[in-house]
Every structure is written in structure tokens, then in C-alpha cells.
Design a protein around this motif. Sequence first.
Motif, short mmCIF file in Angstrom:
data_model
loop_
_atom_site.label_atom_id
_atom_site.label_comp_id
_atom_site.label_asym_id
_atom_site.label_seq_id
_atom_site.Cartn_x
_atom_site.Cartn_y
_atom_site.Cartn_z
N ALA A 479 0.81 -1.22 0.00
CA ALA A 479 0.00 0.00 0.00
C ALA A 479 0.84 1.27 0.00
CB ALA A 479 -0.94 0.00 1.21
N ALA A 480 2.17 1.14 -0.13
CA ALA A 480 3.05 2.30 0.04
C ALA A 480 2.75 3.41 -0.95
CB ALA A 480 4.51 1.85 -0.09
N SER A 481 2.37 3.07 -2.17
CA SER A 481 2.14 4.10 -3.18
C SER A 481 0.81 4.82 -2.97
CB SER A 481 2.18 3.49 -4.58
OG SER A 481 1.15 2.54 -4.74
N TYR A 482 -0.03 4.28 -2.09
CA TYR A 482 -1.33 4.90 -1.82
C TYR A 482 -1.31 5.72 -0.53
CZ TYR A 482 -3.14 1.77 -5.40
OH TYR A 482 -3.36 1.10 -6.58
N ALA A 483 -0.42 5.36 0.38
CA ALA A 483 -0.40 5.99 1.70
C ALA A 483 0.71 7.02 1.80
CB ALA A 483 -0.22 4.92 2.78
N THR A 484 0.51 8.01 2.66
CA THR A 484 1.54 8.98 2.98
C THR A 484 2.09 8.65 4.35
OG1 THR A 484 0.45 10.71 1.70
CG2 THR A 484 2.05 11.42 3.34
N ARG A 485 3.39 8.45 4.43
CA ARG A 485 4.00 8.04 5.70
C ARG A 485 3.85 9.14 6.74
NH1 ARG A 485 10.15 5.78 6.95
NH2 ARG A 485 9.66 5.10 9.08
N ARG A 486 3.54 8.73 7.97
CA ARG A 486 3.39 9.66 9.08
C ARG A 486 4.60 9.50 10.00
NH1 ARG A 486 -1.82 11.40 8.86
NH2 ARG A 486 -2.09 11.93 11.06
N THR A 487 5.34 10.56 10.17
CA THR A 487 6.60 10.46 10.91
C THR A 487 6.64 11.30 12.17
OG1 THR A 487 7.55 12.23 9.55
CG2 THR A 487 7.92 9.96 8.83
N ALA A 488 5.79 12.31 12.31
CA ALA A 488 5.80 13.17 13.50
C ALA A 488 4.48 13.88 13.63
CB ALA A 488 6.94 14.18 13.41
N GLY A 489 4.13 14.26 14.86
CA GLY A 489 2.87 14.96 15.07
C GLY A 489 2.82 15.64 16.42
N TYR A 495 4.63 16.90 21.35
CA TYR A 495 5.31 16.54 20.09
C TYR A 495 6.00 15.19 20.24
CZ TYR A 495 8.48 16.66 16.12
OH TYR A 495 9.15 16.35 14.97
N HIS A 496 5.76 14.31 19.28
CA HIS A 496 6.40 12.99 19.27
C HIS A 496 6.67 12.57 17.83
CE1 HIS A 496 6.17 11.81 23.52
NE2 HIS A 496 5.03 12.49 23.55
N THR A 497 7.64 11.69 17.67
CA THR A 497 8.03 11.21 16.35
C THR A 497 7.82 9.70 16.24
OG1 THR A 497 10.32 10.72 16.98
CG2 THR A 497 9.83 12.98 16.27
N TYR A 498 7.93 9.23 15.01
CA TYR A 498 7.88 7.79 14.75
C TYR A 498 8.92 7.04 15.58
CZ TYR A 498 9.08 3.47 12.22
OH TYR A 498 9.39 2.18 11.90
N ASN A 499 10.13 7.59 15.66
CA ASN A 499 11.20 6.93 16.42
C ASN A 499 10.88 6.86 17.91
OD1 ASN A 499 12.81 6.37 14.20
ND2 ASN A 499 13.86 8.34 14.30
N ASP A 500 10.19 7.89 18.44
CA ASP A 500 9.78 7.84 19.85
C ASP A 500 8.92 6.62 20.11
OD1 ASP A 500 11.10 10.22 20.30
OD2 ASP A 500 9.30 11.45 20.06
N TRP A 501 8.04 6.32 19.16
CA TRP A 501 7.17 5.15 19.31
C TRP A 501 7.94 3.86 19.08
CZ3 TRP A 501 5.69 2.12 14.87
CH2 TRP A 501 4.91 1.02 15.20
N ALA A 502 8.61 3.77 17.94
CA ALA A 502 9.26 2.52 17.56
C ALA A 502 10.34 2.11 18.54
CB ALA A 502 9.85 2.64 16.15
N ASN A 503 11.01 3.07 19.19
CA ASN A 503 12.12 2.76 20.09
C ASN A 503 11.72 2.78 21.56
OD1 ASN A 503 13.86 2.60 17.87
ND2 ASN A 503 14.25 4.80 17.92
N ALA A 504 10.45 2.96 21.86
CA ALA A 504 10.00 3.00 23.25
C ALA A 504 10.23 1.65 23.93
CB ALA A 504 8.51 3.38 23.31
N THR A 505 10.69 1.71 25.18
CA THR A 505 10.94 0.48 25.94
C THR A 505 9.83 0.21 26.95
OG1 THR A 505 12.28 1.74 27.51
CG2 THR A 505 13.44 0.67 25.68
N ASP A 506 8.80 1.02 26.93
CA ASP A 506 7.67 0.88 27.84
C ASP A 506 6.39 1.05 27.01
OD1 ASP A 506 6.60 1.24 30.87
OD2 ASP A 506 5.55 2.61 29.52
N GLU A 507 5.44 0.13 27.19
CA GLU A 507 4.24 0.17 26.33
C GLU A 507 3.41 1.43 26.56
OE1 GLU A 507 2.69 -1.58 30.10
OE2 GLU A 507 4.53 -1.80 28.92
#
Length: 737
Positions: A479-489, A495-507
Motif C-alpha cells: 500500500a506504500a504508493s497509496y499511503a503517505t507516511r506519518r513520521t511526526a505529530g 510533540y512525538h516522532t515515529y522513532n519515539d514510538w518505535a524505540n519506546a521500551t515501555d508500552e
Amino acid sequence: MFFEAQVITQELKRGNDNLDKQGHVYLYPESTIGMSNLTSTQTMTYLPYQSDDEGENTFKKKLAANASDIQSYFSINPQGQLVLATLETTSVRSFTKTEGDVFGNNSVDITNVATEVTIDYKSMISQYATPMSFYLELGMVTRNPEFLASLVDLVKFKTNIQLTVLNTTTIDTTTQVEKTTKHVRERKKVKVRGEEIMRTTSSDKTTTTTTTTTKKVVTPTVKVTSVDTWICSQKITYSKIPGTAVEDDYTIPTTSESEKKLGTDTTKEESVSWITREDTTVHTSSTRDTYDSGIASEYTDNTDGFIALLDTEYKIPNSKEKRTAGAYLKTDAELFFQLLSQNPETQGMELVMRYIMQKYDNTRDYGAGDFSFNMFNPGTFSTITGIYGSSIEDKFWYALKSMGYSNEAIAGAMGNVYCESGFRPTALNSSSGAYGLAQWLGGRRTNLQNYASSKGKTEDDEDCQIEFLIAELTGTGDAASYATRRTAGGKGANYHTYNDWANATDEKKAAVAYCWFYETPSTADTKTDDILKTEKKRSDQATRYYELYKNRGTGGTTGASDDKSVRCYYTAANGRKFTILDQTKIASWDGCCNRAACAIIASGYSDETPTQLINTRNSYGGEYYGVISGNNYWNKYGLQVTKIDKDLNIANYTEELRTQLVSGGYAMIWINHNNSTYYGKSGTKWTSLYHWVAIIDYKYEGGVEKMAVADWRGITWVGVDEFTTHGIRHMIFVNEK
């Protein structure tokens, strides 16, 4: 040269050598399945996607014309994606015949509807590509253009990737029979022997109309079927699975006209008519032909060619001296590995090069570890090759798990999805129009709809929604060509980024980060009371999912036993403790592996001792191959047999077994290779005659799905496809009630 070598490994061959940007990736039609030694002349035919030249034959023009031969062609769109077409052919044949007529009226109407399908094929072969930056980083360390030129030649010579279009064909046939009878009553004057009299006549003519509507939908998918690169080679064989017809008969009530009668004046000429109808009979038949999940050959290690280049002397630039590239690599290996790891395009090459250097120079440890060519399995690439699970939550968990995300990150995402939609793919916000698992709105919802349509599905399809969500997270996948990647908001304290989520060590932290970078529920920059309540609700749900799923797919632990009849004890990921009985050490049980397999599964639901387990099993006799008639045995443990496949040569069981294990169920399998030695795909010798095994756990490890096989030897972790080498004879599923 570097660019050319990169193109070679990732671009489709389009049949015209004069075209730029062509690679050694070949697309073959379904008709070539099973053929060997395929040549480039057997590939599918390429058409330009679209053109300003009205006279040129393009894919878009064929698509617009709903051409019946559209599926013989492929194209590449401006985004570099493979373009194919789904073709729906509807044939309506009507045959009408009236009683007494010599010939009937026959008509046939055939219509085609072609729908464009885009496929991100580069994600499917991403591990096989050799990016430009790899050569640049290698050049920084080896400092020798001639060596790099030789490597480019090797890559160009040793790249042949074959993709094959596999079609899922659905045929729905409806035959409808309508019978109408026209009744005519007539009174008129006729002459009989010169005398005029009134005569009444009756006629009844039945007309039968048989209408057969056949709708055939052919939907293409693309699979990697052969790979031959400078790193490794492998072939994957797919087999067609003919669909079983699902048939139904029913009737449609009809309404007839009331009978009409002639008037009472017998001297008056008169004619009346009316129509009666029988109930319409309808017969439907539906079949769906698909392909199995494929059987892959063992990988062939092709790295010797690269290693040979390392020992070849090449002229050093601006010098008369010659030196091997291997000498430089030995000296600066760690620098090279660091360069590879820091570049997203070459991260996948780091472990390969560590393996190559370990193979090249075994005098030191290059950190290759237990390198396996399974990292090149198409199922571990950056695209989702299958969504599976017994619930939407299961599917979501395993889909993100297969992408490499941590338990904490996945649980954080699940807490948010639950709060957004309750994991209901049809969830609709009546005021805003937000829809689906992630409550897509506006352009995002439109993009989801377009993606689902490209696969011949609708936006409520849960698999499409999960694939689309992952494309928004990663920028990769179908679906990559249909979706726009979300990286920060968010902003400020929110304010948080994709990396804040992906690298979190606590759920809980993962839930908060996901909420802001992906969902962006507010434009506030401070944490108001309402925002804190929202974050707490989502983080609490994340913890619930974390506790529920954290042991899924991680495997259990094995404990030793002092009992000679017990090989070991195994505590599964779900907390169940199983007693692994060794029937070879149990009196009169030497040939009773079927009973042992039953007792092993039952032990996870009982506190009985090994002796009690054996006696309980014996009390139910020697039912056929361990299948308990009436479930009397399993009822004792709160279990039940949910599926039995027996007296079959089940070669393509993997998907069905995976679904069973992922959903928390168990299986028993009887392996029997024509009463001769049975070696599994892993090389394990399972039996020299026949043997029942119990399968009691599942995990996803290192990009490979594995199952815990329990029998007299203990617990053996093998791939879910372990028994595809010869197929299996019987398979039984056991589930909790």
C-alpha cells in the motif's frame, strides 16, 4: 557502473534492450509455472503505461477498452510500480423456446471489465538488490576501482530474479429457468358443410427461458519464484489448488394471472388469454482456484565468486603496485561494517558481509553469529506477504511483529487502535465520517479506498486496512504508493516522532508517542486535563494488550525430568505445562506414538502424573490413529477435536497449520513417507517408518515462523513448513472448548 549494477538487481526487464533502466528481474506469466530453464522470450509482454501519442498502444488504452487480452501485458507506472490488471468477464447466455417451435432463440452477451492493479514489486525483492551506496562504502575501505569494476561485472553476470504472476480465479455461475404458459380461449364462427356455427377452442403454449450467467474474475498476484544472485540462489515452487464447487438450489416464487373465461353469450365471437408462471428455479455454483504458499528449495551459497575477487591482485590507483582488496577489508572490517549499519540502504548487507568475511578469514571472529540465508526469505522483506490470525487483534499483532517491531511498540499501537475503533474495521464516526481501524478521514480514507479497490476489495476489508496502516507507519509494503507516511505529530509538550514510538521500551510511553505522531488528536501544545485523560486511557489499553500478547510467538522453556517415561517438561508461551512422554520407555507403548501425542497435549490441561496420563489414555482404547470418536477423551480435559484430515497426502498444509497455531490451538500430525525414512525440511530424521507428533507451541524468531514439535525425543523447534519435504498423511487440530 554502480548505478547500472543497482538497476540490474531491482528493475524489471521490459523486453527492449534499447530501453534505459532495465534490470535482470523477469516477469513470467502463470502458464510457465512448473517449467524449467525459462528464457527472456517467455516473459510477459511489456506495454508503455501511457503516452501523448494517440496512435501508440499503451496499457492505459487497453485498460480503458476493457481488452480481453489485457492480462497478457504488464507495465510500469511513473512511480516505478508494476502494473497488472484484474479482469472480470461476465457471460450471459439466454435460450428461449416455445412449445411446438422447431428452433429456439439463442443469445449470448459477453462483457469485460478490467481494473488496474499496482504492485510494489521492489519491496518483494529488496533483500536481493545491491544499492549504489554499497559499492561506494566498499570503495572507501578497499580503495581500488579495478576491484569494484570486477564486482560490478560479477553482479551483472550473476543476477537473475524471476517473478511469476499467479492468478486467483473465481467463477460464479447462476442458471435460472423460467417457465410461462400462455392460455388462449377463443369462440368464433366457422363454416361446417356450408353451415355457420360457433366453435370454442383452447390452446396452451409453454415458453421456457434458460438464462445462464457466468462471472469469471481473474485477480493477479506476484510471487518470487527463482533467485540467482552473487550472494545466494533459491527456487520456490507453487502449485495450483483447484477450488471445490459450492452449489445451491432454490426457487423464486412468481405470480400468475387469474384464469379468464369467455362470456355467457354463446352467439358472440370472443377471445381471452392469460399467463401463468411456474416458480423460477435457480442453480448456483461457485469455485475459487488459488495457489498454495509455495515450497522453497534450500539456499545455495554463491559468495565464493566474491571471495575469489578478494584474493585477486588489482593495480592500485596512481601506482605501479598491485594489492588484494581482501587485505584492506581485513584491516578495516569494523569500519566497513559500521558504514553499512549506518546507511538504511545497506543495513541488510552488514550481516551478509560479516558472514563473507568469516568465511574468507576464519582466523578471527567477524560477528557473523549463526548466519542463515533465511534472511533472504521473501516473507521477511519489508512488505507484508500475508495477514494471518484468528482475530483482528491477532492479525494486527503478528503483522507488526513480522515487521520487526518490539512488543512494547506494538502494544502501544494496539491501545490506540482500540480507543479509536474497538478494532472494528467498519467503525464509523457519524459526525466526521472517519472510518475503520484507525478512523481514516478525508484524503486518507480516499487513499484507503483506492488501495482496497486496487486489490479487488472494499475499504472494510480488515487485511487491507492493516496493510494500509503499516504503509503509513513505514512507507513500505503493497500500500506504500497509496499511503503517505506519518513520521511526526503534535507540538510543544505533545510533540512525538515515529522513532519515539518505535524505540519506546515501555508500552505506556509507546502508546503516548503513537497517539501524537500517528493519530494527532489535538493541536494543543500543553497537556491539558482532557489530554492527560486521553493519554491514560490509551496507555492503560496498551498495558492490557501487552500483558495479553507479550508471550505470543516467543516460545517457552524446557525443564528436565527424573522420570524415565518423561523426556522433559515444557512450559509454553501461554503458561501451559506439558509432559513430554517418551513412549519408547513406557511398557507396551513402544509403537503407540499416536497415544503419546494425545497424552502430551492433554497434559497441559491436567495435573495428572505420567502414570495417570497413560492409564487415562489406555482407558479409551486404541481409537483409529489417535482420533477420539465422539471427543469423549478430550472432553475430560476441556478440549475438542476441531478438524480431521485423514487418508490424504497433505502437501500444502502450511497456511492452515499456521492459522491453527497462531490462534492458540494444537495439532497432531502423522508423517509417513511411503513407509520409508522421513527427513524433514530441517534435515531432522523423524522416522524410518511412520510416526505421530504433537505440535504444542509457535513463535516468530529471526524472521522465521517456528513450531514446537513434541515426541519421544523432547521438544524440537522447526519451521512451520518442516513436513513439506514429502507431505503428510494425517493432520488433526485440537482446541480448547
